[in-house]
Design a protein around this motif. Structure first.
Motif, PDB file in Angstrom:
ATOM      1  N   ASP A  46       0.704  -1.103   0.146  1.00 47.13           N
ATOM      2  CA  ASP A  46       0.235   0.118  -0.261  1.00 47.13           C
ATOM      3  C   ASP A  46       0.305   1.209  -0.125  1.00 47.13           C
ATOM      4  OD1 ASP A  46      -2.144  -1.677  -0.030  1.00 47.13           O
ATOM      5  OD2 ASP A  46      -2.948  -1.543   2.209  1.00 47.13           O
ATOM      6  N   GLY A  47       1.944   1.063   0.156  1.00 49.54           N
ATOM      7  CA  GLY A  47       2.874   2.218   0.196  1.00 49.54           C
ATOM      8  C   GLY A  47       3.212   3.604   1.795  1.00 49.54           C
ATOM      9  N   ASP A  48       2.596   2.444   2.500  1.00 52.27           N
ATOM     10  CA  ASP A  48       1.904   3.217   3.890  1.00 52.27           C
ATOM     11  C   ASP A  48       3.303   2.755   4.332  1.00 52.27           C
ATOM     12  OD1 ASP A  48       0.884   3.712   6.276  1.00 52.27           O
ATOM     13  OD2 ASP A  48      -1.274   3.921   5.300  1.00 52.27           O
ATOM     14  N   ILE A  49       3.994   3.841   5.004  1.00 46.65           N
ATOM     15  CA  ILE A  49       5.321   3.478   5.536  1.00 46.65           C
ATOM     16  C   ILE A  49       4.608   3.698   6.859  1.00 46.65           C
ATOM     17  CG2 ILE A  49       6.515   6.150   5.990  1.00 46.65           C
ATOM     18  CD1 ILE A  49       8.752   4.524   5.540  1.00 46.65           C
ATOM     19  N   VAL A  50       4.239   4.520   8.142  1.00 46.89           N
ATOM     20  CA  VAL A  50       4.128   3.755   8.849  1.00 46.89           C
ATOM     21  C   VAL A  50       3.109   2.977   9.248  1.00 46.89           C
ATOM     22  CG1 VAL A  50       2.384   5.547  10.706  1.00 46.89           C
ATOM     23  CG2 VAL A  50       3.228   7.383   8.847  1.00 46.89           C
ATOM     24  N   ARG A  51       2.037   3.053   9.005  1.00 44.99           N
ATOM     25  CA  ARG A  51       1.963   1.060   8.766  1.00 44.99           C
ATOM     26  C   ARG A  51       2.741   0.211   8.531  1.00 44.99           C
ATOM     27  NH1 ARG A  51      -2.541   0.742   5.352  1.00 44.99           N
ATOM     28  NH2 ARG A  51      -1.775  -0.956   4.145  1.00 44.99           N
ATOM     29  N   TRP A  52       3.420   0.027   7.694  1.00 42.12           N
ATOM     30  CA  TRP A  52       4.412  -0.892   7.441  1.00 42.12           C
ATOM     31  C   TRP A  52       5.224  -0.536   8.818  1.00 42.12           C
ATOM     32  CZ3 TRP A  52       9.254   0.299   4.390  1.00 42.12           C
ATOM     33  CH2 TRP A  52      10.061  -0.886   4.055  1.00 42.12           C
ATOM     34  N   SER A  53       5.803   0.658   9.599  1.00 44.91           N
ATOM     35  CA  SER A  53       6.617   0.899  10.320  1.00 44.91           C
ATOM     36  C   SER A  53       6.086  -0.118  12.167  1.00 44.91           C
ATOM     37  CB  SER A  53       7.236   2.180  10.812  1.00 44.91           C
ATOM     38  OG  SER A  53       5.968   2.862  11.107  1.00 44.91           O
ATOM     39  N   ASP A  54       4.618   0.506  11.805  1.00 44.65           N
ATOM     40  CA  ASP A  54       4.028  -0.943  13.133  1.00 44.65           C
ATOM     41  C   ASP A  54       4.449  -1.791  12.941  1.00 44.65           C
ATOM     42  OD1 ASP A  54       2.984   1.935  13.621  1.00 44.65           O
ATOM     43  OD2 ASP A  54       1.337   1.681  12.717  1.00 44.65           O
ATOM     44  N   THR A  55       4.571  -2.638  12.344  1.00 47.95           N
ATOM     45  CA  THR A  55       4.539  -4.437  12.161  1.00 47.95           C
ATOM     46  C   THR A  55       5.468  -4.889  12.459  1.00 47.95           C
ATOM     47  OG1 THR A  55       5.879  -4.389   9.322  1.00 47.95           O
ATOM     48  CG2 THR A  55       3.118  -4.185  10.062  1.00 47.95           C
ATOM     49  N   LEU A  56       7.070  -3.193  13.043  1.00 48.05           N
ATOM     50  CA  LEU A  56       8.330  -3.742  13.130  1.00 48.05           C
ATOM     51  C   LEU A  56       8.894  -3.419  14.828  1.00 48.05           C
ATOM     52  CD1 LEU A  56       9.733  -1.830  10.440  1.00 48.05           C
ATOM     53  CD2 LEU A  56       9.216  -4.008  10.372  1.00 48.05           C
ATOM     54  N   HIS A  57       9.724  -4.212  15.433  1.00 44.42           N
ATOM     55  CA  HIS A  57      10.199  -3.461  16.950  1.00 44.42           C
ATOM     56  C   HIS A  57      11.683  -3.095  16.697  1.00 44.42           C
ATOM     57  CE1 HIS A  57       7.277  -5.886  19.126  1.00 44.42           C
ATOM     58  NE2 HIS A  57       7.600  -6.709  19.030  1.00 44.42           N
ATOM     59  N   TYR A  58      11.577  -1.935  17.604  1.00 43.96           N
ATOM     60  CA  TYR A  58      12.657  -1.143  17.754  1.00 43.96           C
ATOM     61  C   TYR A  58      13.474  -1.715  18.648  1.00 43.96           C
ATOM     62  CZ  TYR A  58      10.352   0.859  13.527  1.00 43.96           C
ATOM     63  OH  TYR A  58       9.700   1.167  12.183  1.00 43.96           O
ATOM     64  N   PRO A  59      15.002  -1.457  18.229  1.00 43.71           N
ATOM     65  CA  PRO A  59      15.186  -1.475  17.502  1.00 43.71           C
ATOM     66  C   PRO A  59      15.538  -2.191  16.570  1.00 43.71           C
ATOM     67  CG  PRO A  59      16.624  -2.039  18.796  1.00 43.71           C
ATOM     68  CD  PRO A  59      15.473  -2.009  19.784  1.00 43.71           C
ATOM     69  N   HIS A  60      15.633  -1.894  15.288  1.00 46.76           N
ATOM     70  CA  HIS A  60      15.419  -2.848  13.995  1.00 46.76           C
ATOM     71  C   HIS A  60      16.630  -3.367  13.137  1.00 46.76           C
ATOM     72  CE1 HIS A  60      12.734  -5.035  11.408  1.00 46.76           C
ATOM     73  NE2 HIS A  60      13.097  -4.463  10.707  1.00 46.76           N
ATOM     74  N   VAL A  61      16.686  -3.959  12.716  1.00 46.81           N
ATOM     75  CA  VAL A  61      17.754  -4.792  11.987  1.00 46.81           C
ATOM     76  C   VAL A  61      17.614  -4.985  10.766  1.00 46.81           C
ATOM     77  CG1 VAL A  61      20.007  -5.590  12.193  1.00 46.81           C
ATOM     78  CG2 VAL A  61      18.815  -4.925  14.159  1.00 46.81           C
ATOM     79  N   ARG A  62      18.622  -4.478  10.063  1.00 48.41           N
ATOM     80  CA  ARG A  62      18.065  -5.194   8.802  1.00 48.41           C
ATOM     81  C   ARG A  62      18.904  -5.300   7.521  1.00 48.41           C
ATOM     82  NH1 ARG A  62      16.994  -2.294   2.337  1.00 48.41           N
ATOM     83  NH2 ARG A  62      16.447  -4.816   1.610  1.00 48.41           N
ATOM     84  N   PHE A  63      19.786  -6.871   7.462  1.00 52.56           N
ATOM     85  CA  PHE A  63      21.033  -6.958   6.950  1.00 52.56           C
ATOM     86  C   PHE A  63      20.453  -7.151   5.246  1.00 52.56           C
ATOM     87  CE2 PHE A  63      21.414  -8.933  10.577  1.00 52.56           C
ATOM     88  CZ  PHE A  63      22.613  -8.650  11.143  1.00 52.56           C
ATOM     89  N   ALA A  64      21.193  -6.251   4.207  1.00 47.97           N
ATOM     90  CA  ALA A  64      20.722  -6.606   2.619  1.00 47.97           C
ATOM     91  C   ALA A  64      21.193  -5.578   1.952  1.00 47.97           C
ATOM     92  CB  ALA A  64      19.622  -5.346   2.534  1.00 47.97           C
ATOM     93  N   SER A  65      21.667  -6.072   0.747  1.00 46.47           N
ATOM     94  CA  SER A  65      22.740  -5.053  -0.194  1.00 46.47           C
ATOM     95  C   SER A  65      24.560  -4.473   1.073  1.00 46.47           C
ATOM     96  CB  SER A  65      22.582  -3.506  -0.487  1.00 46.47           C
ATOM     97  OG  SER A  65      20.964  -3.692  -1.444  1.00 46.47           O
ATOM     98  N   LYS A  66      24.913  -5.874   1.656  1.00 51.12           N
ATOM     99  CA  LYS A  66      26.137  -5.176   2.006  1.00 51.12           C
ATOM    100  C   LYS A  66      26.330  -4.174   2.988  1.00 51.12           C
ATOM    101  CE  LYS A  66      28.259  -6.947  -2.140  1.00 51.12           C
ATOM    102  NZ  LYS A  66      29.692  -7.134  -3.520  1.00 51.12           N
ATOM    103  N   THR A  67      24.990  -4.409   3.887  1.00 52.74           N
ATOM    104  CA  THR A  67      25.083  -2.929   4.757  1.00 52.74           C
ATOM    105  C   THR A  67      24.302  -4.090   5.798  1.00 52.74           C
ATOM    106  OG1 THR A  67      23.223  -2.150   3.679  1.00 52.74           O
ATOM    107  CG2 THR A  67      25.668  -1.329   3.035  1.00 52.74           C
TER     108      THR A  67
END
Length: 168
Positions: free
Chosen positions: A63-84
């Protein structure tokens, strides 16, 4: 230990390091899988809750809803991707970026889960091996990616704590 109140990204020093880190992650999954629920892990309340979070994650993402998307996460949130490795200390840092504009510039219009397999299950944490596909506006696949999602239960709420994928 308290994380600084900012988002930071670390570039892997080498592809060899990234491969070692991925190997460590896979080895950990295999090792810890012995501790997973010995019954069918796909039928546990923890797995059902984790899958519901992934469903909400994908719906908000598409849906492109970054606020609702962020609500599915816990913080701190970690992402491993694109060599970073990127750490988002809070929802504010997570939502303060042009994610969807960048994705759309690649031809992306939506994504869909192809598989979601629990590999480690407890009352407060579920690891899921996933495969997702990205599609263009014509509904044609433009990429298929394997990933690992770690979903945790904190203060009674399930959320995605970490993600690792081979997606750019």
């Amino acid at each position: 230990m308290s994380l600084p109140d900012r988002t930071y990204t670390t570039q892997f020093p080498s592809e060899r390091f990234a491969m070692r880190l991925l190997l460590l992650l896979v080895t950990s999954l295999i090792t810890f899988n012995a501790n997973a629920d010995s019954a069918n892990p796909a039928q546990t309340p923890s797995v059902a809750a984790a899958l519901a979070v992934l469903d909400a994650f994908m719906t908000a993402f598409n849906d492109g809803d970054i606020v609702r998307w962020s609500d599915t996460l816990h913080y701190p949130h970690v992402r491993f991707a694109s060599k970073t490795v990127t750490v988002y200390p809070s929802a504010a840092e997570f939502t303060d970026r042009p994610v969807f504009e960048r994705l759309r510039s690649t031809g992306w219009r939506r994504s869909a889960w192809q598989s979601r397999t629990p590999t480690l299950v407890s009352d407060s944490k579920v690891h899921l091996e996933t495969v997702f596909e990205r599609y263009n506006a014509a509904g044609e696949p433009i990429g298929r990616y394997h990933s690992l999602y770690i979903v945790t239960k904190i203060d009674g709420r399930w959320g995605i704590q970490a993600r690792s994928s081979l997606a750019p």
